[in-house]
Design an enzyme around this catalytic site. Structure first.
Site, PDB file in Angstrom:
ATOM      1  N   ASP A  10     -91.819  50.986  32.077  1.00 33.59           N
ATOM      2  CA  ASP A  10     -92.775  50.132  32.806  1.00 33.59           C
ATOM      3  C   ASP A  10     -94.091  50.054  32.029  1.00 33.59           C
ATOM      4  O   ASP A  10     -95.145  50.480  32.492  1.00 33.59           O
ATOM      5  CB  ASP A  10     -93.010  50.663  34.221  1.00 33.59           C
ATOM      6  CG  ASP A  10     -93.614  52.073  34.244  1.00 33.59           C
ATOM      7  OD1 ASP A  10     -94.312  52.397  35.238  1.00 33.59           O
ATOM      8  OD2 ASP A  10     -93.409  52.841  33.279  1.00 33.59           O
ATOM      9  N   ASP A  15     -95.797  54.257  27.962  1.00 36.60           N
ATOM     10  CA  ASP A  15     -94.473  53.674  27.703  1.00 36.60           C
ATOM     11  C   ASP A  15     -94.476  52.946  26.361  1.00 36.60           C
ATOM     12  O   ASP A  15     -93.535  53.041  25.570  1.00 36.60           O
ATOM     13  CB  ASP A  15     -94.107  52.652  28.782  1.00 36.60           C
ATOM     14  CG  ASP A  15     -94.116  53.203  30.178  1.00 36.60           C
ATOM     15  OD1 ASP A  15     -95.212  53.396  30.730  1.00 36.60           O
ATOM     16  OD2 ASP A  15     -93.028  53.455  30.710  1.00 36.60           O
ATOM     17  N   ASN A  39     -96.067  50.653  36.526  1.00 34.78           N
ATOM     18  CA  ASN A  39     -97.492  50.612  36.160  1.00 34.78           C
ATOM     19  C   ASN A  39     -98.114  49.259  36.491  1.00 34.78           C
ATOM     20  O   ASN A  39     -99.311  49.160  36.761  1.00 34.78           O
ATOM     21  CB  ASN A  39     -97.660  50.906  34.675  1.00 34.78           C
ATOM     22  CG  ASN A  39     -97.408  52.361  34.350  1.00 34.78           C
ATOM     23  OD1 ASN A  39     -97.807  53.241  35.110  1.00 34.78           O
ATOM     24  ND2 ASN A  39     -96.719  52.622  33.252  1.00 34.78           N
ATOM     25  N   THR A 124     -88.643  55.969  31.704  1.00 30.16           N
ATOM     26  CA  THR A 124     -90.032  56.438  31.702  1.00 30.16           C
ATOM     27  C   THR A 124     -90.867  55.729  32.767  1.00 30.16           C
ATOM     28  O   THR A 124     -92.094  55.672  32.669  1.00 30.16           O
ATOM     29  CB  THR A 124     -90.682  56.228  30.313  1.00 30.16           C
ATOM     30  OG1 THR A 124     -90.700  54.814  30.026  1.00 30.16           O
ATOM     31  CG2 THR A 124     -89.932  56.972  29.231  1.00 30.16           C
ATOM     32  N   PHE A 163     -96.099  59.928  39.856  1.00 28.93           N
ATOM     33  CA  PHE A 163     -95.976  58.510  40.185  1.00 28.93           C
ATOM     34  C   PHE A 163     -94.550  57.980  40.102  1.00 28.93           C
ATOM     35  O   PHE A 163     -94.090  57.282  41.017  1.00 28.93           O
ATOM     36  CB  PHE A 163     -96.882  57.669  39.265  1.00 28.93           C
ATOM     37  CG  PHE A 163     -96.721  56.183  39.473  1.00 28.93           C
ATOM     38  CD1 PHE A 163     -95.983  55.434  38.568  1.00 28.93           C
ATOM     39  CD2 PHE A 163     -97.280  55.550  40.577  1.00 28.93           C
ATOM     40  CE1 PHE A 163     -95.821  54.062  38.763  1.00 28.93           C
ATOM     41  CE2 PHE A 163     -97.119  54.189  40.780  1.00 28.93           C
ATOM     42  CZ  PHE A 163     -96.382  53.438  39.874  1.00 28.93           C
ATOM     43  N   ASN A 164     -93.828  58.216  39.014  1.00 24.78           N
ATOM     44  CA  ASN A 164     -92.507  57.610  38.848  1.00 24.78           C
ATOM     45  C   ASN A 164     -91.553  57.992  39.974  1.00 24.78           C
ATOM     46  O   ASN A 164     -90.782  57.177  40.459  1.00 24.78           O
ATOM     47  CB  ASN A 164     -91.879  58.008  37.506  1.00 24.78           C
ATOM     48  CG  ASN A 164     -92.572  57.360  36.324  1.00 24.78           C
ATOM     49  OD1 ASN A 164     -93.232  56.334  36.468  1.00 24.78           O
ATOM     50  ND2 ASN A 164     -92.438  57.966  35.160  1.00 24.78           N
ATOM     51  N   HIS A 236     -97.473  60.881  28.372  1.00 28.91           N
ATOM     52  CA  HIS A 236     -96.315  61.331  29.161  1.00 28.91           C
ATOM     53  C   HIS A 236     -94.978  60.868  28.560  1.00 28.91           C
ATOM     54  O   HIS A 236     -94.105  61.663  28.263  1.00 28.91           O
ATOM     55  CB  HIS A 236     -96.383  60.737  30.574  1.00 28.91           C
ATOM     56  CG  HIS A 236     -97.633  61.016  31.338  1.00 28.91           C
ATOM     57  ND1 HIS A 236     -97.954  62.239  31.880  1.00 28.91           N
ATOM     58  CD2 HIS A 236     -98.652  60.175  31.693  1.00 28.91           C
ATOM     59  CE1 HIS A 236     -99.111  62.142  32.534  1.00 28.91           C
ATOM     60  NE2 HIS A 236     -99.543  60.910  32.439  1.00 28.91           N
ATOM     61  N   ASP A 237     -94.810  59.559  28.464  1.00 27.56           N
ATOM     62  CA  ASP A 237     -93.487  58.992  28.191  1.00 27.56           C
ATOM     63  C   ASP A 237     -92.992  59.291  26.789  1.00 27.56           C
ATOM     64  O   ASP A 237     -91.783  59.441  26.565  1.00 27.56           O
ATOM     65  CB  ASP A 237     -93.515  57.475  28.430  1.00 27.56           C
ATOM     66  CG  ASP A 237     -93.824  57.155  29.883  1.00 27.56           C
ATOM     67  OD1 ASP A 237     -94.345  56.059  30.146  1.00 27.56           O
ATOM     68  OD2 ASP A 237     -93.554  58.003  30.744  1.00 27.56           O
TER      69      ASP A 237
HETATM   70  O1  RIB Z   1     -96.862  59.884  36.095  1.00 27.74           O
HETATM   71  C1  RIB Z   1     -96.815  59.395  34.790  1.00 27.74           C
HETATM   72  C2  RIB Z   1     -95.822  58.293  34.678  1.00 27.74           C
HETATM   73  O2  RIB Z   1     -96.206  57.214  35.531  1.00 27.74           O
HETATM   74  C3  RIB Z   1     -95.744  57.689  33.270  1.00 27.74           C
HETATM   75  O3  RIB Z   1     -94.446  57.224  33.037  1.00 27.74           O
HETATM   76  C4  RIB Z   1     -96.696  56.538  33.339  1.00 27.74           C
HETATM   77  O4  RIB Z   1     -96.348  55.494  32.407  1.00 27.74           O
HETATM   78  C5  RIB Z   1     -96.481  56.064  34.741  1.00 27.74           C
HETATM   79  O5  RIB Z   1     -95.316  55.233  34.740  1.00 27.74           O
HETATM   80 CA    CA Z   2     -94.110  54.896  32.445  1.00 30.00          CA
END
Ligand code: RIB
Ligand code: CA
Length: 307
Positions: A10, A15, A39, A124, A163-164, A236-237
């Site tokens: 996303d 990402d 996102n 991701t 979040f994901n 993160h990703d």
């Molecule tokens: O919490 C972090 C995740 O949420 C990452 O994948 C960031 O791109 C958002 O999608």
């Molecule tokens: Ca992401």
């Protein structure tokens, strides 16, 4: 032989960096990119995936768009983190190419069927596409799933949830209970992958794509400076891609992970039985530590290969 992967994402700043890491790594064969809401809206995340591939000169990589909303929950996007475009910061023209006409789930099914070797899915973003794929096509032809999401002890969308997973907790529970090897790269690990001035300096010296990545990080840092006081941003990703690329960068423990679906307070919490307090069967390799220096050495070196 390179490892065949599909990046379900996303974009989203991190990402986009994960995508560039995959493109710069000959150990991986990026079969394609599938996109999801997260996102930003699906339309924007799909356009962003296409924009980044075009910037990297890789319009040969197929992009298929998928879910515009979660399986059951209302759509919530993270514009407060990634901006109105989902990739605010660097100047990047709109894409001159479009996505495949096929939906992401059907595209994944075709790619897995045609692949010469079992495919690794690297989600991701929210797990809606992957959950739908597993429900409709099963796990044949999949090597494993290495996802960025969840956490042992952190929360970024709420105090309780990442979040994901928060965005589509039902999808996350489906993925975690599928008959396939799953690795969960959560916030506990990705919060050790925070850029700093030295990484930014090295990226800016790594060519045009490195400068682009540094500009993504500059924007991504704004939210994280306000929230955590950091002079950088957690990529993160890219940690999920790096884990596929370089086993050993991330330390994992095989544990049981369940997703909270009923509580509003703890919606999307990944309950990781880190100390095996229950009899629940282990269902994921959970990231517990990262070598950040080795991660950033790898990221900078691979971004530099993209010119
Ligand atoms: O919490 C972090 C995740 O949420 C990452 O994948 C960031 O791109 C958002 O999608
Ligand atoms: Ca992401």
């Amino acid at each position: 032989m390179p490892t065949p992967i599909i990046l379900d994402c996303d974009p989203g700043h991190d990402d986009a960096i994960a995508l560039l890491l995959a493109l710069g790594s000959p150990e991986l064969e990026l079969l394609g990119v599938t996109t999801t809401y997260g996102n930003q809206t699906l339309e924007k995340t799909t356009a962003n995936a296409l924009r980044v591939l075009e910037l990297a000169g890789r319009v040969d990589v197929p992009v298929a768009s998928g879910a515009a909303a979660p399986l059951e929950r209302d759509l919530v996007v993270a514009a407060h983190v990634h901006g109105e475009s989902g990739l605010d910061g660097p100047a990047l023209p709109p894409p001159s190419i479009g996505p495949a006409s096929m939906d992401a789930v059907e595209w994944i099914a075709g790619a897995v069927t045609d692949a010469a070797r079992p495919v690794t899915l690297v989600p991701t973003g929210p797990l809606t596409n992957v959950a739908r794929y597993l429900e409709e096509h099963g796990t044949d032809g999949l090597e494993r799933i290495v996802l960025m999401g969840g956490a042992i002890a952190e929360g970024n969308m709420t105090p309780a949830a990442e979040f994901n997973v928060w965005a589509d907790p039902e999808a996350a529970q489906i993925v975690l209970h599928a008959d396939v090897d799953v690795t969960m790269i959560g916030l506990d690990v990705t919060h050790r992958a925070v850029t700093g001035p030295d990484v930014q300096r090295r990226l800016r010296a790594a060519g045009p794509i490195g400068i682009f990545v540094a500009e993504l990080v500059d924007f991504f840092t704004v939210y994280h400076r306000q929230t955590y006081g950091w002079d950088g941003a957690p990529i993160h990703d890219a940690v999920a891609v790096a884990h596929v690329l370089r086993p050993g960068l991330v330390e994992t423990n095989r544990r049981n992970v369940e997703v909270e679906l009923d509580s509003e307070l703890c919606r999307g919490r990944t309950v990781v039985d880190l100390w095996r307090r229950t009899e629940r069967a282990a269902n994921a390799h959970v990231g517990v530590d990262l070598d950040p220096d080795a991660f950033f050495d790898l990221l900078v070196e691979r971004v530099a290969r993209l010119g």
